[in-house]
Design a protein around this motif. Structure first.
Motif, mmCIF file in Angstrom:
data_model
loop_
_atom_site.group_PDB
_atom_site.id
_atom_site.type_symbol
_atom_site.label_atom_id
_atom_site.label_comp_id
_atom_site.label_asym_id
_atom_site.label_seq_id
_atom_site.Cartn_x
_atom_site.Cartn_y
_atom_site.Cartn_z
ATOM 1 N N ALA A 126 1.178 -0.692 -0.670
ATOM 2 C CA ALA A 126 -0.032 0.355 -0.016
ATOM 3 C C ALA A 126 1.069 1.041 -0.271
ATOM 4 O O ALA A 126 0.534 2.109 -0.824
ATOM 5 N N ALA A 127 1.544 1.579 0.849
ATOM 6 C CA ALA A 127 2.915 2.267 0.684
ATOM 7 C C ALA A 127 3.068 2.660 -0.730
ATOM 8 O O ALA A 127 4.379 3.820 -0.542
ATOM 9 N N THR A 128 3.700 1.629 -1.084
ATOM 10 C CA THR A 128 4.848 1.316 -2.956
ATOM 11 C C THR A 128 3.735 2.527 -3.384
ATOM 12 O O THR A 128 4.248 3.311 -4.374
ATOM 13 N N GLY A 129 2.582 2.177 -3.261
ATOM 14 C CA GLY A 129 1.873 2.905 -4.637
ATOM 15 C C GLY A 129 2.401 4.771 -4.679
ATOM 16 O O GLY A 129 2.030 5.108 -6.190
ATOM 17 N N PRO A 130 1.765 5.424 -3.752
ATOM 18 C CA PRO A 130 2.003 7.021 -3.172
ATOM 19 C C PRO A 130 3.448 6.756 -3.587
ATOM 20 O O PRO A 130 3.853 7.974 -4.574
ATOM 21 N N ILE A 131 4.025 6.404 -3.834
ATOM 22 C CA ILE A 131 6.116 5.948 -4.276
ATOM 23 C C ILE A 131 6.056 6.520 -5.775
ATOM 24 O O ILE A 131 6.636 6.934 -6.627
ATOM 25 N N PHE A 132 5.065 5.205 -6.275
ATOM 26 C CA PHE A 132 5.202 5.248 -8.070
ATOM 27 C C PHE A 132 4.686 6.795 -8.287
ATOM 28 O O PHE A 132 5.044 6.928 -9.338
ATOM 29 N N VAL A 161 -3.122 -4.340 -4.967
ATOM 30 C CA VAL A 161 -2.557 -5.326 -4.215
ATOM 31 C C VAL A 161 -2.552 -4.944 -2.294
ATOM 32 O O VAL A 161 -2.677 -5.796 -1.689
ATOM 33 N N GLY A 162 -2.462 -3.799 -2.519
ATOM 34 C CA GLY A 162 -2.067 -4.201 -0.812
ATOM 35 C C GLY A 162 -3.369 -3.964 0.113
ATOM 36 O O GLY A 162 -3.992 -4.537 1.016
ATOM 37 N N LEU A 163 -4.615 -3.101 -0.536
ATOM 38 C CA LEU A 163 -6.006 -3.095 0.166
ATOM 39 C C LEU A 163 -6.397 -4.262 0.463
ATOM 40 O O LEU A 163 -7.002 -4.770 1.192
ATOM 41 N N LEU A 164 -6.242 -5.339 -0.919
ATOM 42 C CA LEU A 164 -6.393 -6.569 -1.323
ATOM 43 C C LEU A 164 -5.512 -7.273 0.189
ATOM 44 O O LEU A 164 -6.160 -8.595 0.886
ATOM 45 N N LEU A 165 -4.698 -7.824 0.006
ATOM 46 C CA LEU A 165 -3.941 -7.851 1.453
ATOM 47 C C LEU A 165 -4.346 -7.557 2.219
ATOM 48 O O LEU A 165 -4.121 -8.393 3.545
ATOM 49 N N ALA A 167 -6.910 -6.663 3.471
ATOM 50 C CA ALA A 167 -8.496 -7.152 4.150
ATOM 51 C C ALA A 167 -7.873 -8.575 4.812
ATOM 52 O O ALA A 167 -8.341 -9.680 5.303
ATOM 53 N N ALA A 168 -7.124 -9.498 3.810
ATOM 54 C CA ALA A 168 -6.944 -10.977 4.152
ATOM 55 C C ALA A 168 -6.163 -10.801 5.200
ATOM 56 O O ALA A 168 -6.090 -11.865 6.121
ATOM 57 N N ALA A 169 -5.311 -9.686 5.891
ATOM 58 C CA ALA A 169 -4.772 -9.871 6.632
ATOM 59 C C ALA A 169 -5.421 -9.830 7.796
ATOM 60 O O ALA A 169 -5.572 -10.528 8.575
ATOM 61 N N PHE A 170 -6.777 -9.037 7.961
ATOM 62 C CA PHE A 170 -7.920 -8.507 8.704
ATOM 63 C C PHE A 170 -8.334 -9.502 8.998
ATOM 64 O O PHE A 170 -8.973 -9.809 10.436
ATOM 65 N N ALA A 171 -8.680 -10.502 7.898
ATOM 66 C CA ALA A 171 -9.448 -12.019 7.869
ATOM 67 C C ALA A 171 -8.718 -12.842 8.851
ATOM 68 O O ALA A 171 -8.853 -13.596 9.358
ATOM 69 N N ALA A 172 -7.260 -12.639 8.415
ATOM 70 C CA ALA A 172 -6.654 -13.732 9.516
ATOM 71 C C ALA A 172 -5.979 -13.056 11.173
ATOM 72 O O ALA A 172 -5.800 -14.389 11.285
ATOM 73 N N THR A 173 -6.148 -12.122 10.806
ATOM 74 C CA THR A 173 -5.805 -12.445 12.107
ATOM 75 C C THR A 173 -7.139 -12.087 13.333
ATOM 76 O O THR A 173 -7.285 -12.450 14.251
ATOM 77 N N LYS A 174 -8.119 -12.077 12.346
ATOM 78 C CA LYS A 174 -9.321 -12.540 13.030
ATOM 79 C C LYS A 174 -9.692 -14.201 13.130
ATOM 80 O O LYS A 174 -9.192 -14.551 14.642
ATOM 81 N N SER A 175 -9.177 -14.515 12.344
ATOM 82 C CA SER A 175 -9.052 -16.395 12.823
ATOM 83 C C SER A 175 -7.558 -16.871 13.215
ATOM 84 O O SER A 175 -7.725 -17.327 14.302
ATOM 85 N N LEU A 176 -6.877 -15.825 13.371
ATOM 86 C CA LEU A 176 -5.969 -16.104 14.081
ATOM 87 C C LEU A 176 -5.827 -15.949 15.647
ATOM 88 O O LEU A 176 -5.640 -16.577 16.858
ATOM 89 N N ALA A 177 -6.507 -15.059 15.888
ATOM 90 C CA ALA A 177 -7.421 -14.842 17.476
ATOM 91 C C ALA A 177 -7.684 -15.945 18.620
ATOM 92 O O ALA A 177 -7.909 -16.036 19.180
ATOM 93 N N ARG A 178 -8.678 -16.622 17.408
ATOM 94 C CA ARG A 178 -9.665 -17.527 17.465
ATOM 95 C C ARG A 178 -8.336 -19.071 18.038
ATOM 96 O O ARG A 178 -8.799 -19.310 18.464
ATOM 97 N N VAL A 179 -7.585 -18.817 16.953
ATOM 98 C CA VAL A 179 -6.698 -19.927 17.462
ATOM 99 C C VAL A 179 -5.925 -19.572 18.505
ATOM 100 O O VAL A 179 -5.495 -20.580 19.037
#
Length: 221
Positions: A126-132, A161-165, A167-179
């Protein structure tokens, strides 16, 4: 046997537990006996329906997690024996305790390091986008439109890609919190008891006492 005799005998048999646990068990069975008596059951019959004090005490001890159960049953035999086992076995249980804590901490840390890694990658894209986009502006300023358009497109792609990742990170964090919660409960299950119904979904004959206690009991019909 009267209610008071039953409760006194139960308290004597549970003397290996803490005073609060003994009072809790006595209060629960006193309430159960009173409920039977309110339904018109004679006191002695209401008491008999609970089972013998010995049977009830064994059921209460057997329902404890493994480690507290072993301590309570050893203490019931002899406080001296308990202290002898604690002192003589200290090199063993201290080593095992340290290994247990280190293992739990390592696995817990690994779970959250994985979550942090996903977030880092998402933020990096996500941070790379503004650099480009800055490079695209430079292209416009120097008159290289193809260069500017290319970097503008790359910036949009990396941001997407950063935004998609993210969203995936948010979902993964919720799952990992339960785990992680499940792992901690499992790791400490020999020492603590979860809420009634967790994991098994079953019910306990006789119900559970008010106030959030989850001591399993058996009331004979």
């Amino acid at each position: 046997m009267t209610k008071q005799e039953f409760l006194k005998r139960l308290g004597d048999l549970l003397a290996c537990l803490s005073a609060d646990q003994v009072r809790e068990a006595q209060a629960f069975y006193a309430e159960a006996i009173d409920d039977r008596m309110e339904d018109g059951v004679p006191e002695e019959d209401a008491v008999a329906s609970m089972g013998t004090p010995g049977e009830v005490a064994e059921a209460i001890l057997d329902d404890l997690p493994p480690v507290p159960r072993a301590v309570a049953k050893t203490r019931r035999k002899s406080n001296v024996l308990l202290w002898v086992l604690v002192i003589l076995g200290s090199p063993v249980w201290l080593s095992l305790g340290a290994a247990f804590v280190i293992t739990v901490a390592a696995i817990y840390a690994a779970i959250w390091i994985l979550a942090a890694s996903v977030w880092i990658v998402a933020l990096a894209f996500a941070a790379t986008g503004p650099i480009f986009w800055v490079l695209a502006i430079d292209g416009v300023l120097i008159g290289h439109m193809a260069f500017a358009i290319a970097f503008l497109g790359i910036g949009l792609c990396t941001l997407g890609v950063g935004l998609l990742l993210g969203a995936a990170a948010f979902a993964a964090t919720k799952s990992l919190a339960r785990v992680s919660v499940m792992w901690l409960r499992k790791a400490f299950s020999p020492f603590t008891k979860g809420r009634k119904g967790e994991g098994s979904g079953g019910s306990t004959r006789g119900g559970s006492r008010p106030g959030g206690s989850h001591l399993l009991v058996e009331i004979h019909p």
